[in-house]
Design an enzyme around this catalytic site. Structure first.
Site, PDB file in Angstrom:
ATOM      1  CG  MET A  32      -4.316 -11.271  33.033  1.00  0.00           C
ATOM      2  SD  MET A  32      -2.627 -10.947  33.563  1.00  0.00           S
ATOM      3  CE  MET A  32      -2.877  -9.875  34.951  1.00  0.00           C
ATOM      4  CE1 TYR A  53     -10.259 -15.427  42.935  1.00  0.00           C
ATOM      5  CE2 TYR A  53     -10.504 -13.093  43.404  1.00  0.00           C
ATOM      6  CZ  TYR A  53     -10.560 -14.406  43.807  1.00  0.00           C
ATOM      7  OH  TYR A  53     -10.938 -14.712  45.099  1.00  0.00           O
ATOM      8  CG  HIS A  55     -13.106  -9.378  34.552  1.00  0.00           C
ATOM      9  ND1 HIS A  55     -12.739  -9.552  35.867  1.00  0.00           N
ATOM     10  CD2 HIS A  55     -11.957  -9.103  33.885  1.00  0.00           C
ATOM     11  CE1 HIS A  55     -11.430  -9.395  35.985  1.00  0.00           C
ATOM     12  NE2 HIS A  55     -10.930  -9.124  34.798  1.00  0.00           N
ATOM     13  CD  GLN A  73       0.001  -8.850  31.503  1.00  0.00           C
ATOM     14  OE1 GLN A  73      -0.368  -9.348  30.449  1.00  0.00           O
ATOM     15  NE2 GLN A  73      -0.785  -8.023  32.176  1.00  0.00           N
ATOM     16  CE  LYS A  89      -7.673  -1.100  37.572  1.00  0.00           C
ATOM     17  NZ  LYS A  89      -7.295  -2.364  38.060  1.00  0.00           N
ATOM     18  CG  ASP A  90      -6.067  -1.992  33.579  1.00  0.00           C
ATOM     19  OD1 ASP A  90      -5.346  -1.763  34.558  1.00  0.00           O
ATOM     20  OD2 ASP A  90      -6.914  -2.896  33.569  1.00  0.00           O
ATOM     21  CG  MET A 142     -15.533  -3.462  40.751  1.00  0.00           C
ATOM     22  SD  MET A 142     -16.848  -4.574  40.280  1.00  0.00           S
ATOM     23  CE  MET A 142     -18.145  -3.928  41.342  1.00  0.00           C
TER      24      MET A 142
END
Ligand code: PAF
Length: 302
Positions: free
Chosen positions: A31, A33, A38, A62, A150-151, A185
């Site tokens: 998404m 930024y 990333h 979402q 992290k997710d 992060m």
């Protein structure tokens, strides 16, 4: 040179060309930024695949009403420069109207893996994630797609979707990338005031302390170990450390995501998932640990 693609038509044509050359396609859905988390996903994809596509799309379906969709950080110029210097050649950045034209109505239902943790706090969130990821997979047709741990719940839900719907893509798990003080992060870290930022690493500390307690208790076969009390201690640590509230702090199976309510359930798990979401000011941060209970597996998961 990095190419910014905004239409599905051009993305499909570009992919067809790449595939005709016999190259494999790696994909990093985001998404935007960007942060180093990333960038690590992109670098790994570039290393392992013939060509890499990165998508930037802040997916409205979402987000629940009242969440941070409108203020979600966006900076395409900065993202483009960061992706280009990581070696990315293709950025897919569709408008909302391109992904969800008028009349769009289909949703993927994520199922029981999505019912607890973030799925319980954010109803419909994982249906929205699965729907957009399935669309992106259909457009990009990647051989490999890279997701951060992290997710972790998102990762497991997407792995299951790919398996259940016979998607050909291989889902690649990538370690969480952290700041020097341990904070995972996240694009949402940009919401934190300097004071909140200073307090934020307590989330990782609370998870680590709970993990250490579980591993230590596992050594004595969980004799006298009380999960509930151990969790409560870390929740108190978080609120004393400046967190406004703990959305959840839970211990579960890393495979099934089924919660361990007592030491007996915990002892039967090959892999453990400690999941946490907590509010610091108005910002909701998530983090986790995934590990095994014997020394060998602990190291294998790290
Ligand atoms: O993890 C994210 O950034 C998003 O949930 C994803 C996978 C790009 C889907 O919108």
């Amino acid at each position: 040179m990095i190419k910014i693609i905004t239409t599905i038509h051009e993305a499909v044509e570009t992919i067809n060309h790449i595939k005709k050359l016999g190259l494999s396609v790696g994909f990093v859905p985001t998404m935007g930024y960007f942060h180093d988390g990333h960038i690590e996903l992109m670098k790994r994809s570039i290393k392992e695949c013939g060509e890499t596509f990165v998508s930037i799309f802040v997916n409205p379906i979402q987000f629940s009403p009242g969440e941070d969709l409108a203020r979600y950080p966006r900076d395409l110029e900065r993202d483009t420069a960061m992706a280009a210097s990581a070696g990315v050649k293709y950025l897919f950045c569709p408008e909302v109207s391109e992904m969800y034209p008028e009349g769009f109505q289909t949703r993927i239902s994520a199922g029981p893996l999505a019912s607890n943790f973030c799925g319980a706090s954010r109803p419909g969130h994982f249906d929205g994630v699965c729907t957009v990821v399935a669309k992106l997979f259909n457009i990009i047709t990647p051989d490999r797609a890279y997701f951060g741990m992290k997710d972790y719940q998102q990762l497991v839900v997407i792995e299951k979707m790919a398996e259940d719907l016979n998607m050909k893509v291989k889902i690649i798990r990538c370690e969480t990338v952290r700041e020097k003080d341990g904070l995972a992060m996240s694009s949402r870290n940009s919401y934190l005031s300097p004071e909140e930022r200073k307090a934020a690493p307590a989330l990782k500390s609370a998870i680590e302390k709970l993990k250490e307690e579980i591993i230590a208790a596992g050594g004595s076969k969980f004799k006298d170990f009380n999960i509930e009390k151990a969790v409560e201690r870390q929740k108190a640590f978080l609120t004393a450390g400046g967190f406004k509230g703990v959305d959840y702090l839970k211990v579960a199976s890393a495979d099934t995501l089924k919660e361990a309510k007592n030491a007996g359930e915990l002892s039967s798990m090959a892999g453990v998932f400690i999941a946490a979401a907590a509010f610091i000011g108005k910002t909701r941060l998530i983090d986790n640990a995934v590990f095994g209970l014997d020394k060998k597996t602990v190291n294998a998961h790290e």
